[in-house]
Design an enzyme around this catalytic site. Structure first.
Site, PDB file in Angstrom:
ATOM      1  CB  CYS A  70      -1.254  -9.424   6.886  1.00  0.00           C
ATOM      2  SG  CYS A  70      -0.979 -10.870   5.963  1.00  0.00           S
ATOM      3  CG  ASP A 194      -8.075  -9.336  10.007  1.00  0.00           C
ATOM      4  OD1 ASP A 194      -6.977  -8.932   9.375  1.00  0.00           O
ATOM      5  OD2 ASP A 194      -8.752 -10.415   9.254  1.00  0.00           O
ATOM      6  CG  HIS A 196      -5.746  -8.277   6.447  1.00  0.00           C
ATOM      7  ND1 HIS A 196      -5.291  -9.261   7.346  1.00  0.00           N
ATOM      8  CD2 HIS A 196      -4.899  -8.899   5.232  1.00  0.00           C
ATOM      9  CE1 HIS A 196      -4.637 -10.158   7.208  1.00  0.00           C
ATOM     10  NE2 HIS A 196      -4.297  -9.886   5.652  1.00  0.00           N
TER      11      HIS A 196
END
Length: 234
Positions: A70, A194, A196
């Site tokens: 990440c 984000d 992910h």
């Protein structure tokens, strides 16, 4: 020059000699995934990023990094933003290229190349510095929601309208902050991107619906010490 596998070749092993190889992604990356997201409340003050960026996420270039990559993906999104602000479309370094830079700098040992080791905001700063000689400010926040820290985040968006890479000690999931909102009642929200996500996103709305692009109240972040990399692109 690029190697046969598409990664960069340092030649004399100096970071300054690195040439980032052009990339051919299997599918187009989503641009500006936050664009369709409404503000979390009506009224108040909203500040946000200026300029576009590509959304890099787990596996988006065929490199399988779910569970550990990440920080690299947040860095790649940040670099795409820097490129756009500078008026160019230079290629974004791959995970192996980022690892090469950090090894050549001496920040990491040779075994780091090809590993699944995480990187954080300090390593992200090193890579941006090498590639662009661009200043960044590292902000250490023992309490993300403290008035002093939030004032600095607000000031950053007022002056730079930029991209913040963030990681935490307890909240180890790297993410980007690309906006700031203060409600009329004074509640503070941060606009999070984000990395992910796994798979091929069909649209910006899918990322919003699944929570990968979201406004998060600062009081909902896990208690942790956070490190923020504020990119000072003019």
């Amino acid at each position: 020059m690029a190697t046969a596998n598409g990664d960069a070749d340092f030649g004399d092993s100096s970071p300054a000699s690195l040439k980032i190889a052009p990339k051919d992604y299997a599918y187009p990356l989503l641009e500006d995934p936050q664009r369709t997201l409404a503000t979390p409340t009506e009224g108040g003050q909203t500040l946000g990023i200026r300029g576009g960026f590509s959304y890099f996420h787990y596996g988006c270039d065929g490199h399988q990094d779910a569970g550990w990559g990440c920080g690299y993906r947040t860095l790649q999104s940040a670099i795409s933003w820097v490129n756009r602000r500078r008026g160019g479309l230079e290629p974004v370094p791959s995970i192996p290229e980022i690892q090469q830079i950090l090894v050549a700098l001496g920040d990491k040992g040779p075994r780091f190349q090809g590993s699944r080791d995480w990187i954080g905001t300090l390593e992200e700063f090193y890579v941006i510095d090498v590639l662009y000689q661009l200043p960044c400010r590292i902000l250490h926040a023992t309490e993300l929601g403290s008035p002093e820290v939030l004032a600095q985040i607000r000031s950053y968006f007022e002056k730079h309208q930029g991209f913040i890479a963030m990681g935490g000690l307890t909240d180890t999931a790297s993410k980007a902050i690309v906006g700031y909102h203060s409600s009329a009642e004074g509640r503070i929200f941060l606009l999070i991107v984000d990395p992910h996500f796994e798979g091929v996103p069909s649209s910006r709305q899918q990322l919003v619906d699944e929570g990968y692009v979201r406004w998060t109240p600062v009081d909902e972040f896990p208690a942790s010490t956070y490190n923020l990399c504020l990119i000072l692109q003019p």
